[in-house]
Structures are given as C-alpha cells and as structure tokens.
Write an enzyme that holds these catalytic residues in place. Structure first.
Site, PDB file in Angstrom:
ATOM      1  N   HIS A 285      -3.362 -11.750   7.858  1.00 12.27           N
ATOM      2  CA  HIS A 285      -2.195 -12.522   7.418  1.00 12.27           C
ATOM      3  C   HIS A 285      -2.368 -13.969   7.879  1.00 12.27           C
ATOM      4  O   HIS A 285      -2.757 -14.208   9.025  1.00 12.27           O
ATOM      5  CB  HIS A 285      -0.920 -11.912   7.999  1.00 12.27           C
ATOM      6  CG  HIS A 285       0.316 -12.545   7.460  1.00 12.27           C
ATOM      7  ND1 HIS A 285       0.793 -12.264   6.188  1.00 12.27           N
ATOM      8  CD2 HIS A 285       1.157 -13.465   7.990  1.00 12.27           C
ATOM      9  CE1 HIS A 285       1.884 -12.993   5.976  1.00 12.27           C
ATOM     10  NE2 HIS A 285       2.123 -13.728   7.042  1.00 12.27           N
TER      11      HIS A 285
ATOM     12  N   ILE B  60       0.846  -1.197   0.000  1.00  9.52           N
ATOM     13  CA  ILE B  60       0.000   0.000   0.000  1.00  9.52           C
ATOM     14  C   ILE B  60       0.885   1.253   0.000  1.00  9.52           C
ATOM     15  O   ILE B  60       1.747   1.411   0.868  1.00  9.52           O
ATOM     16  CB  ILE B  60      -0.930   0.014   1.245  1.00  9.52           C
ATOM     17  CG1 ILE B  60      -1.810  -1.241   1.255  1.00  9.52           C
ATOM     18  CG2 ILE B  60      -1.781   1.275   1.292  1.00  9.52           C
ATOM     19  CD1 ILE B  60      -2.724  -1.405   0.062  1.00  9.52           C
TER      20      ILE B  60
END
Ligand code: GRF
Length: 190
Positions: A104, A88
């Site tokens: 994750h 990002i």
C-alpha cells in the site's frame, strides 16, 4: 521451488520488479500474473518476460473457482498483490492464509481502505500537510488494507512536494523493498 502469482490491474512496475528480481533465483520464481483488466500494460510486460498471464472477469473471480484451478495448475504457493484493484474474495483469502501479501502506498493504518488507492492517497496526504509518508507491506484478509502489517518504510515530504513527485518517491521505495521483503518471508518455506 516456491512459485508466486502476482496480481496486478495496471502499469505493473512492481510486477516487473518482482519478476526480474526472482528471475534467476535459486528457490523462488514468479510463474503467473493475474489481472482483471484486459487492457493492462502489465500483460505485455509479463509475456515479454515469459511469464504466463491469466485474465479474469468479475463474474468468474467472485462466483467461480476458476481462478483457484488456474492457481493450482501453476502450483502457486504464494500470492503477491501489486496494484490489484479488486477486493479479494473469501475463498481466495481462506486458501492462502499467510500466503498472500499486498503493498500500500502509505503508512497504514492511515490512508487505507476502500477508495484509497493511487493518486488519491498522495492527494489526501498532501492536503493534510503531513511531513512523512511511506509504504506498507501487509498480509491480505477480507478487508481492504486491514491485514497484519509486515513491513513499513518511510520517506520525507518536502515543502514543495507534488502528487507526482510523492508518487515517484513511493514507487522507488516499493521497487527497492517489495521483492526483498517477500524473499525474507519466503526464506524458510519450500
Ligand atoms: C503501487 O503504488 C502500489 O502501492 C499500489 O498500486 C500501485 C501499483 O503500481 N497498491 P504499479 O502498477 O506496480 O506501477
């Protein structure tokens, strides 16, 4: 209403869980799916569920403000990364401080960082002979998998565990917890 954009690059099973979980929610809804992959199955899944889709290319993502304009147009309050493969960029992190989370498929800080995604994570865990794995939900900053951790859940690794069976366990945990944890985070925001 709190409006969420879900970013996803592939299958989108978490995106679907999030869309469904918030479908009839009084205060929260998924109003946009953003993807970098024009072939991603998540696109059809979102459209079938009447969620708008934005497909963004690398140049626009990293070198323009087009995505910010789209997020603004959809009045996005919060971003959920669910299998989004690109780092990002700074402008997006800055615009959504404490308003962007990722999931994750391991217990961070272990097995995180660049290149640690999908089956590679499970492969490394099995290779090391670990007895436990799990999921981590964390805020997003400018480094892969390094933002402040919000939530973890664990699962046992069986002696005969395979990459496939571990991946399935992890997906089950993700589907069970991601929407609920996000709902908790958003419970006192309007
Ligand atoms: C999930 O396992 C998540 O942990 C990781 O990417 C995967 C996305 O899976 N960040 P799906 O596309 O939601 O099925």
């Amino acid at each position: 209403m709190v409006k969420i954009a879900v970013f996803a690059s592939g299958t989108g099973s978490n995106a679907v869980q999030l869309i469904e979980y918030f479908r009839n929610h009084a205060r929260i809804k998924v109003s946009l799916v953003v993807t970098n992959n024009p072939e991603a199955p998540v696109i059809d899944k979102a459209r079938k569920r009447n969620v708008a889709v934005c497909i963004i290319n690398r140049k626009d993502f990293y070198e323009s403000e087009k995505l910010l304009e789209t997020l603004l147009k959809f009045e996005t309050d919060f971003i959920i990364l669910a299998g989004f493969m690109w780092l990002i960029p700074k402008y997006l992190v800055k615009s959504f401080v404490n308003k962007m989370v990722n999931i994750h498929p391991a217990l961070l800080p272990d097995y995180g960082g660049k290149g640690m995604y999908g089956k590679r994570v499970h492969e490394a865990i099995l290779k090391n002979g670990d007895k436990v794995s799990g999921i981590t939900i964390h805020y997003v900053n400018e480094e892969y998998d390094r933002g402040e951790r919000i939530f973890q859940a664990t699962c046992k690794i069986d002696p005969k565990e395979t990459i496939g069976s571990l991946a399935a366990k992890i997906h089950n945990l993700e589907h069970a917890y991601y929407p609920v944890v996000v709902e908790g985070l958003l419970s006192n925001r309007s």
